[in-house]
Design a protein around this motif. Structure first.
Motif, PDB file in Angstrom:
ATOM      1  N   UNK A 567       0.821  -1.216   0.000  1.00  0.00           N
ATOM      2  CA  UNK A 567       0.000   0.000   0.000  1.00  0.00           C
ATOM      3  C   UNK A 567       0.851   1.261   0.000  1.00  0.00           C
ATOM      4  N   UNK A 568       2.010   1.132   0.667  1.00  0.00           N
ATOM      5  CA  UNK A 568       2.877   2.298   0.808  1.00  0.00           C
ATOM      6  C   UNK A 568       3.909   2.383  -0.304  1.00  0.00           C
ATOM      7  N   UNK A 569       3.828   1.430  -1.227  1.00  0.00           N
ATOM      8  CA  UNK A 569       4.738   1.429  -2.376  1.00  0.00           C
ATOM      9  C   UNK A 569       6.179   1.290  -1.926  1.00  0.00           C
ATOM     10  N   UNK A 570       6.384   0.405  -0.961  1.00  0.00           N
ATOM     11  CA  UNK A 570       7.724   0.252  -0.407  1.00  0.00           C
ATOM     12  C   UNK A 570       8.201  -1.184  -0.571  1.00  0.00           C
ATOM     13  N   UNK A 571       9.423  -1.316  -1.003  1.00  0.00           N
ATOM     14  CA  UNK A 571      10.040  -2.632  -1.062  1.00  0.00           C
ATOM     15  C   UNK A 571      11.262  -2.605  -0.157  1.00  0.00           C
ATOM     16  N   UNK A 572      11.408  -3.637   0.661  1.00  0.00           N
ATOM     17  CA  UNK A 572      12.519  -3.664   1.613  1.00  0.00           C
ATOM     18  C   UNK A 572      13.723  -4.351   0.976  1.00  0.00           C
ATOM     19  N   UNK A 573      14.841  -3.687   1.017  1.00  0.00           N
ATOM     20  CA  UNK A 573      16.090  -4.283   0.537  1.00  0.00           C
ATOM     21  C   UNK A 573      16.925  -4.638   1.763  1.00  0.00           C
ATOM     22  N   UNK A 574      17.083  -5.931   2.059  1.00  0.00           N
ATOM     23  CA  UNK A 574      17.831  -6.301   3.263  1.00  0.00           C
ATOM     24  C   UNK A 574      19.276  -5.829   3.158  1.00  0.00           C
ATOM     25  N   UNK A 575      19.881  -5.503   4.302  1.00  0.00           N
ATOM     26  CA  UNK A 575      21.280  -5.056   4.251  1.00  0.00           C
ATOM     27  C   UNK A 575      22.164  -6.173   3.718  1.00  0.00           C
ATOM     28  N   UNK A 576      23.205  -5.760   3.004  1.00  0.00           N
ATOM     29  CA  UNK A 576      24.145  -6.761   2.487  1.00  0.00           C
ATOM     30  C   UNK A 576      24.901  -7.398   3.635  1.00  0.00           C
ATOM     31  N   UNK A 577      24.917  -8.725   3.633  1.00  0.00           N
ATOM     32  CA  UNK A 577      25.712  -9.436   4.643  1.00  0.00           C
ATOM     33  C   UNK A 577      27.169  -9.372   4.222  1.00  0.00           C
ATOM     34  N   UNK A 578      28.053  -9.049   5.167  1.00  0.00           N
ATOM     35  CA  UNK A 578      29.469  -9.084   4.801  1.00  0.00           C
ATOM     36  C   UNK A 578      29.868 -10.501   4.399  1.00  0.00           C
ATOM     37  N   UNK A 579      30.641 -10.614   3.324  1.00  0.00           N
ATOM     38  CA  UNK A 579      31.054 -11.946   2.866  1.00  0.00           C
ATOM     39  C   UNK A 579      31.786 -12.682   3.975  1.00  0.00           C
ATOM     40  N   UNK A 580      31.410 -13.949   4.175  1.00  0.00           N
ATOM     41  CA  UNK A 580      32.041 -14.668   5.283  1.00  0.00           C
ATOM     42  C   UNK A 580      32.970 -15.763   4.798  1.00  0.00           C
TER      43      UNK A 580
END
Length: 580
Positions: A567-580
């Motif tokens: 409804x709010x026209x929002x898509x969540x982009x998860x934070x990038x995980x540091x490569x492990x």
RNA sequence: GGUCCCGUGGUGUAGCCUGGCCAAACACGCGGCCCUGUCAAGGCCGAGAGCGCCGGUUCGAAUCCGGUCGGGACCGCCA
């Protein structure tokens, strides 16, 4: 059953002797002697002792934090059994009926003033933490302060006007909390950092005297004296000078102190200018409840053989020091701890006299240092050499630390002062020019010619009110001329386009008849910290958040339903995980 | 963004540096019994943690190492 108009547990006194009363409250403690039992019954107003004698009542299972209802008679306590530690200690209530309204689990921590529980636990069970009489008292005191403020502002013909919570974001100042707009895809409101522009517009609107107890939100990292959602007394007035603001606010605090604490505080408050404050106290909010004044000894050490000090001076830095009275009794370990603290604050190191540096310092230099800080034979002088701003920060920190460790703070003193004048511009970390207070602050008229040539020397008509080392309010006389405002924006490096999009409404307003105006904002949270002498802001806020902005009781922030996001026209982009 | 401190029964701490004597100690709280004047009531008895979580080192880890989560303090930041 209504206990709403029943007497309060904590309000009963000797004068109530003989009254038949019904009491409602929480069981603070139960002392069972077999044939007789005592229940300390607590409500918001305090605690009173209830005596239970009849066999059936004594045997009732009453445990801590149960909510109970008792009927009984107020009686004077038998001679010799009065409790002077309790406000209700002259009386007790002899119960002839007792009803359990609500049972209670054993609380996760003990409900008593001596706080031992972990901060996280207190926050999770905040409703239990607030039951502690001290917390209840803090909140009540806060309420009374706010009520006194309302009375005073009203008496001085200030009008409380509410301003919106959903505003337009600005890149200036602190980070905004933003709120997505459902009806305008991709657009956002910002929650107020302060009603600054709105209150200036209220002056253009002719309100003349405005105030508001306003919530302000700043998405910044927290400290012991900061919360995310601050409450501030916001004030703006027309046709005023600094002196009018000072008089108003001095009268306000004097009134609050008298009404709430019964204390007379002398006015007017002393004033100190910004430069002097930074030099002598290492901060823009000095605490005068202890000495430990800082001195600059750079001039005496220009040619010194102590290379750590000399190096800092040659690089354009400063050497600052202060004497710790009787400091000779400090152990090497203790001095090293201070050194760790200093380095933690970014200093290259901490020197002390007498100490390892002595042999590189000439007799003349030594006596210059000692006389600058009035060091006696049993004193230790702490010395920091660094860039000016860093040295000030570190000396200020050490000064506070020494005062705390050596218990030099004179408690019970109320040292109000004005820091005034301040400077219009400051240099940020990158060496760029930025505003000291905010971009609407008026320069001193006689410094106006320096605006373009020597901007850092331009004084500002800005002021902070400081109480016992706590900045409790700050404000300024504003710019009310469109051309001057545009000029200042320009000096701050804003281009015409940005000025129009960010501040066009204000500049437009300034073309329709604008009164000279100024004001101040007072942080109620910090004010309360000073009043109850706490270093923990959570002691004065009912439902505070953690350092990482979480509400441990509500579990906020939390994820929302995908439908809401859609409804709010929002898509969540998860934070990038540091490569492990 | 960075530095530092803390995390052991319900709560607060001790133990951790110098691994084994720790199936973990103390106080408060909690449960039971006794007790008619206490107010941090008292007396007796009792239950309750495997040491935030994950992994590693080691014959052996609450103790050492790495990571992670949570809380806090500070620097930056906070017009």
């Amino acid at each position: 059953m209504s206990g709403f108009n029943s007497p309060h547990c904590g309000s009963l006194r000797a004068a109530d002797e003989g009254r038949e009363v019904e009491l409602y409250g929480w069981v603070a403690r139960r002392r069972d002697h077999g044939g007789v039992a005592f229940i300390d019954l607590r409500d918001r107003w305090g605690t009173v002792q209830v005596v239970v004698r009849s066999v059936s009542l004594v045997q009732t299972e009453v445990r801590n934090e149960y909510v109970i209802h008792i009927k009984g008679k107020v009686a004077r306590r038998p001679a010799g059994s009065e409790n002077p530690k309790m406000a209700t200690g002259e009386v007790e209530v002899v119960a002839d009926d007792l009803e359990i309204i609500s049972e209670a689990k054993t609380p996760p921590f003990e409900i008593e003033d001596e706080v031992k529980a972990d901060e996280a636990l207190r926050l999770k069970y905040r409703y239990l933490d607030i039951r502690r009489p001290k917390m209840t008292h803090n909140l009540e005191l806060r309420h009374r302060v706010v009520q006194a403020i309302h009375r005073y502002m009203d008496a001085h013909e200030f009008m409380e006007v509410e301003t919106p919570m959903l505003l337009k974001g600005t890149p200036e100042g602190s980070r905004d909390f933003i709120v997505p707009s459902r009806l305008h895809p991709g657009e956002f409101f910002a929650l107020p950092q302060s009603p600054q522009q709105l209150k200036q517009l209220l002056m253009v609107a002719g309100i003349g005297r405005y105030y508001q107890i306003a919530r302000c939100l700043r998405d910044e990292d927290l400290r012991a004296d900061r919360v995310v959602e601050i409450t501030q007394l916001d004030v703006e007035m027309s046709f005023c000078t600094e002196e009018d603001v000072f008089t108003l606010i001095e009268g306000l605090w004097a009134n609050v102190w008298k009404d709430v604490l019964g204390i007379e505080i002398p006015t007017p408050f002393p004033r100190i200018d910004m430069q002097e404050s930074l030099l002598k106290y290492g901060t823009d909010k000095p605490d005068l409840r202890y000495g430990l004044e800082i001195a600059d000894v750079g001039d005496a050490l220009r040619e010194t053989g102590a290379t750590v000090l000399r190096g800092a001076l040659d690089a354009g830095g400063v050497v600052r020091c202060f004497a710790v009275p009787g400091g000779k009794d400090m152990s090497r370990r203790e001095l090293d701890e201070l050194g760790v603290l200093a380095r933690g604050a970014g200093a290259k190191g901490l020197a002390w006299i007498p100490g390892p540096l002595d042999r590189h310092i000439s007799d003349g230099e030594m006596s210059a240092i000692k006389s600058a800080v009035h060091a006696g034979p049993d004193d230790v002088v702490l010395v920091v050499a660094d860039r000016r701003r860093k040295a000030e920060t570190v000396m200020g920190l050490l000064r506070r630390e020494i005062a705390r460790r050596r218990q030099l703070v004179r408690h019970g003193e109320w040292n109000f002062l004005w820091v005034y004048p301040m400077y219009l511009f400051e240099e940020d970390d990158l060496g760029n020019l930025t505003y000291g207070h905010h971009p609407f602050t008026s320069p001193w008229p006689e410094d106006m010619p320096l605006l373009e040539t020597r901007p850092y020397d331009v004084r500002a008509r800005a002021y902070d009110c400081v109480l016992n080392g706590v900045e409790i309010s700050g404000g300024s006389i504003r710019i009310h001329q469109r051309d001057l405002q545009e000029k200042v924006f320009g000096i701050l490096g804003m281009d015409a386009e940005r000025i129009r999009s960010q501040f066009g409404h204000l500049l437009d307003a300034f073309e329709y008849g604008v009164p000279p105006h100024g004001g101040i904002a007072a942080g109620i949270d910090r004010l309360m910290m000073a009043i109850i002498e706490t270093e923990n802001i959570r002691d004065v806020v009912a439902f505070p958040k953690t350092q990482s902005h979480q509400d441990l009781m509500l579990g906020a922030p939390g994820v929302v339903d995908p439908k809401q996001l859609e409804e709010l026209h929002i898509r969540v982009v998860p934070p990038k995980k540091p490569a492990s």
